[in-house]
Design an enzyme around this catalytic site. Structure first.
Site, PDB file in Angstrom:
ATOM      1  N   VAL A  11     -14.620  -0.175  -2.879  1.00  0.00           N
ATOM      2  CA  VAL A  11     -13.890  -1.441  -2.820  1.00  0.00           C
ATOM      3  C   VAL A  11     -14.776  -2.588  -3.282  1.00  0.00           C
ATOM      4  O   VAL A  11     -14.388  -3.399  -4.135  1.00  0.00           O
ATOM      5  CB  VAL A  11     -13.349  -1.698  -1.390  1.00  0.00           C
ATOM      6  CG1 VAL A  11     -12.816  -3.111  -1.254  1.00  0.00           C
ATOM      7  CG2 VAL A  11     -12.255  -0.694  -1.058  1.00  0.00           C
ATOM      8  N   CYS A 268      -9.103   6.573   2.958  1.00  0.00           N
ATOM      9  CA  CYS A 268      -8.291   5.546   3.615  1.00  0.00           C
ATOM     10  C   CYS A 268      -7.260   6.084   4.596  1.00  0.00           C
ATOM     11  O   CYS A 268      -7.332   5.785   5.788  1.00  0.00           O
ATOM     12  CB  CYS A 268      -7.588   4.694   2.570  1.00  0.00           C
ATOM     13  SG  CYS A 268      -8.720   3.579   1.765  1.00  0.00           S
TER      14      CYS A 268
HETATM   15  C1  UDX Z   1      -4.610   4.492  -0.585  1.00  0.00           C
HETATM   16  C2  UDX Z   1      -3.552   3.393  -0.795  1.00  0.00           C
HETATM   17  O1  UDX Z   1      -2.590   3.850  -1.763  1.00  0.00           O
HETATM   18  C3  UDX Z   1      -4.212   2.105  -1.251  1.00  0.00           C
HETATM   19  O2  UDX Z   1      -3.250   1.069  -1.344  1.00  0.00           O
HETATM   20  C4  UDX Z   1      -5.295   1.708  -0.231  1.00  0.00           C
HETATM   21  O3  UDX Z   1      -5.975   0.541  -0.646  1.00  0.00           O
HETATM   22  C5  UDX Z   1      -6.282   2.839  -0.028  1.00  0.00           C
HETATM   23  O4  UDX Z   1      -5.588   4.046   0.335  1.00  0.00           O
HETATM   24  P1  UDX Z   1      -5.998   6.150  -2.169  1.00  0.00           P
HETATM   25  O5  UDX Z   1      -6.486   6.770  -0.902  1.00  0.00           O
HETATM   26  O6  UDX Z   1      -6.977   5.816  -3.229  1.00  0.00           O
HETATM   27  O7  UDX Z   1      -5.194   4.781  -1.843  1.00  0.00           O
HETATM   28  O8  UDX Z   1      -4.950   7.149  -2.861  1.00  0.00           O
HETATM   29  P2  UDX Z   1      -3.390   7.390  -2.875  1.00  0.00           P
HETATM   30  O9  UDX Z   1      -2.953   7.472  -4.286  1.00  0.00           O
HETATM   31  O10 UDX Z   1      -2.654   6.464  -2.011  1.00  0.00           O
HETATM   32  O11 UDX Z   1      -3.306   8.876  -2.259  1.00  0.00           O
HETATM   33  C6  UDX Z   1      -3.779   9.185  -0.955  1.00  0.00           C
HETATM   34  C7  UDX Z   1      -3.524  10.646  -0.617  1.00  0.00           C
HETATM   35  O12 UDX Z   1      -2.119  10.890  -0.485  1.00  0.00           O
HETATM   36  C8  UDX Z   1      -4.003  11.652  -1.689  1.00  0.00           C
HETATM   37  O13 UDX Z   1      -4.570  12.768  -1.032  1.00  0.00           O
HETATM   38  C9  UDX Z   1      -2.726  12.044  -2.408  1.00  0.00           C
HETATM   39  O14 UDX Z   1      -2.789  13.337  -2.990  1.00  0.00           O
HETATM   40  C10 UDX Z   1      -1.723  12.017  -1.257  1.00  0.00           C
HETATM   41  N1  UDX Z   1      -0.349  11.819  -1.708  1.00  0.00           N
HETATM   42  C11 UDX Z   1       0.029  10.642  -2.297  1.00  0.00           C
HETATM   43  C12 UDX Z   1       0.602  12.820  -1.490  1.00  0.00           C
HETATM   44  O15 UDX Z   1       0.294  13.893  -0.938  1.00  0.00           O
HETATM   45  N2  UDX Z   1       1.887  12.586  -1.877  1.00  0.00           N
HETATM   46  C13 UDX Z   1       2.294  11.441  -2.474  1.00  0.00           C
HETATM   47  O16 UDX Z   1       3.488  11.327  -2.778  1.00  0.00           O
HETATM   48  C14 UDX Z   1       1.333  10.430  -2.687  1.00  0.00           C
END
Ligand code: UDX
Length: 440
Positions: A11, A268
């Site tokens: 970040v 996160c």
């Molecule tokens: C997240 C938030 O999206 C972001 O706004 C915040 O600032 C930090 O946390 P990030 O952890 O980078 O971001 O990734 P993200 O794309 O949100 O995916 C998080 C997890 O959820 C991943 O493991 C992804 O594979 C999973 N996921 C996401 C799913 O299993 N299904 C989905 O439909 C979307």
């Protein structure tokens, strides 16, 4: 504006580089000297698309500097962002030791007005504690009895960027949230973000902190919701992809974050859901819904493992290949990546594990032993009894499956992301299993 960012992790670094790109003079600070020395040379310690180019560009045009000292870096800045880690304690609380240390050091080095902005995801009320800490540690020469001779403001400005698209997210935010308690702080924050012309949500500090918790927890809830639906689909021989499509066209629901898979990971969602559950509990509200969100996420990981064990029958001595390791594409981040638990559980059963990931191998090596890493998907497939699609990297979308089939001992694929749902792999001889989809 002269800005300092304390903490050069995901970040902090993205924020610093992007703020320099939009015209500010930025100093990124971190206690990790190796990291700072690398950054000074223009080397990005993480994999984040687009970040390296902007870093070098802004070092060259002298808008971006690095330092390991808060005193040096923050003294000349008007605005100081705190973007240090807030890891989970064993009981789920966020550990705010680093935030406190930074607040104290900022106070000790203050010589004029500062706007101190929390960027890290912190529990509600942290703003108050940061203000108290600064008040307490401002040097004696700037006090007259109880009166402080130096002015400062604390504000909250939570970050919503996603790993893998962090630069893009920063430059094109859906909204910028600022929690402020004074007009001066609001004015400065508006000025910082002005070049992005964002939609601004201006509120008090506690509300801003809560917006971050509520947003992340809501997204995690959406994922757990569709993962729960995927389990029902498996039982009823329904298709979770069609269910998500049918739900997603409803604009009130939306199709995003309705991808069933192997559970959410990353730095996160797991941490923030834990922290929000604890924060609610401490403030007297039991957030049962979020406890279930967390529970469903764990069950989803177990269900994938059970599917593999069920279909492979005996896992012992089988060679299992993981296509992808990172918790999502376009990152080398392995924090809370579901692949790690998967590898450990399969190794415990006596499986031989091979793996390939375009970026996350080095970080994975530090976390697991006994894994053979391959140089590409084809080298991975060679001699495997089954493949597990773990991360939906772009380069995995269009593989030569005839070649993969011929390289494998047995052509079996467990598709943890439903990436190959329309590839009709069964037609070319694969045993294919997706998530929450009717058997083929
Ligand atoms: C997240 C938030 O999206 C972001 O706004 C915040 O600032 C930090 O946390 P990030 O952890 O980078 O971001 O990734 P993200 O794309 O949100 O995916 C998080 C997890 O959820 C991943 O493991 C992804 O594979 C999973 N996921 C996401 C799913 O299993 N299904 C989905 O439909 C979307």
């Amino acid at each position: 504006m002269e800005i300092a960012i304390v903490g050069s992790g995901y970040v902090g670094l993205v924020t610093g580089v992007c703020l320099a790109e939009i015209g500010h003079d930025v100093t990124c600070i971190d206690v990790d000297k190796t990291k700072i020395n690398k950054l000074k040379k223009g080397l990005v310690p993480i994999y984040e698309p687009g970040l390296d180019k902007l870093l070098v560009k802004n070092i060259n045009n002298k808008r971006l500097k690095f330092s390991y000292s808060i005193k040096d870096g923050a003294q000349k800045a008007t605005a100081i962002f705190i973007a240090v880690g807030t890891p989970s304690k064993k009981n789920g609380d966020a550990d705010l030791t680093y935030v406190e240390n930074v607040a104290r050091e900022i106070a000790e080095s203050m010589t004029d007005y500062k706007l101190v902005i929390e960027k890290s995801t912190v529990p509600a009320e942290t703003g108050k504690k940061v203000a108290q800490t600064i008040r307490k540690y401002i040097p004696k020469k700037y006090r007259q009895g109880n009166k402080l001779l130096l002015d400062f403001d604390v504000a909250s400005n939570p970050e919503f960027l996603r790993e893998g698209s962090a630069v893009e997210d920063f430059m094109n935010p859906d909204r910028v949230v600022i929690g402020v308690e004074s007009k001066r702080a609001e004015k400065l924050l508006r000025e910082i973000y002005k070049p992005l012309k964002p939609k601004m949500v201006v509120t008090n500090i506690n509300s801003a902190e809560l917006i971050k918790h509520a947003s992340n927890s809501f997204l995690a809830t959406k994922i757990s919701f569709i993962n729960a639906i995927s389990q029902i689909c498996t039982i009823l021989e329904a298709d979770v992809l069609k269910v998500a499509e049918g739900m997603g066209y409803d604009r009130r629901i939306g199709r995003q974050f309705l991808n069933a898979g192997i559970g959410y990971g990353g730095s996160c969602f797991p941490k923030d859901v834990d922290a929000f559950i604890r924060l609610s509990e401490k403030s007297g509200y039991k957030f049962h819904l979020l406890e279930q969100v967390r529970e469903i996420n764990e069950q989803q990981k177990d269900a994938f493992l059970k599917l593999i064990e069920d279909k492979m029958w005996i896992v012992k001595n089988k060679t299992i290949g993981l296509l992808g390791l990172a918790f999502k594409p376009n990152t080398d981040d392995m924090r809370n990546a579901p692949s790690i638990d998967l590898i450990r559980a399969l190794q415990k059963e006596g499986a031989q594990i091979k793996a390939y990931d375009p970026e996350a191998v080095e970080n994975t090596r530090k976390m697991v032993e006994g894994v053979t890493f391959s140089k590409d998907p084809y080298a991975l497939a060679k001699g495997c009894d089954c493949l597990l699609l773990v991360t939906e990297w772009e380069e995995f979308h269009d593989l030569n499956f005839e070649k993969i089939r011929d390289l494998m001992n047995h052509p079996v694929i467990f598709d943890g992301r439903n990436l190959y749902h329309d590839k009709k792999l069964d037609k070319i001889g694969f045993e294919y299993y997706g998530i929450g989809r009717p058997a083929v």
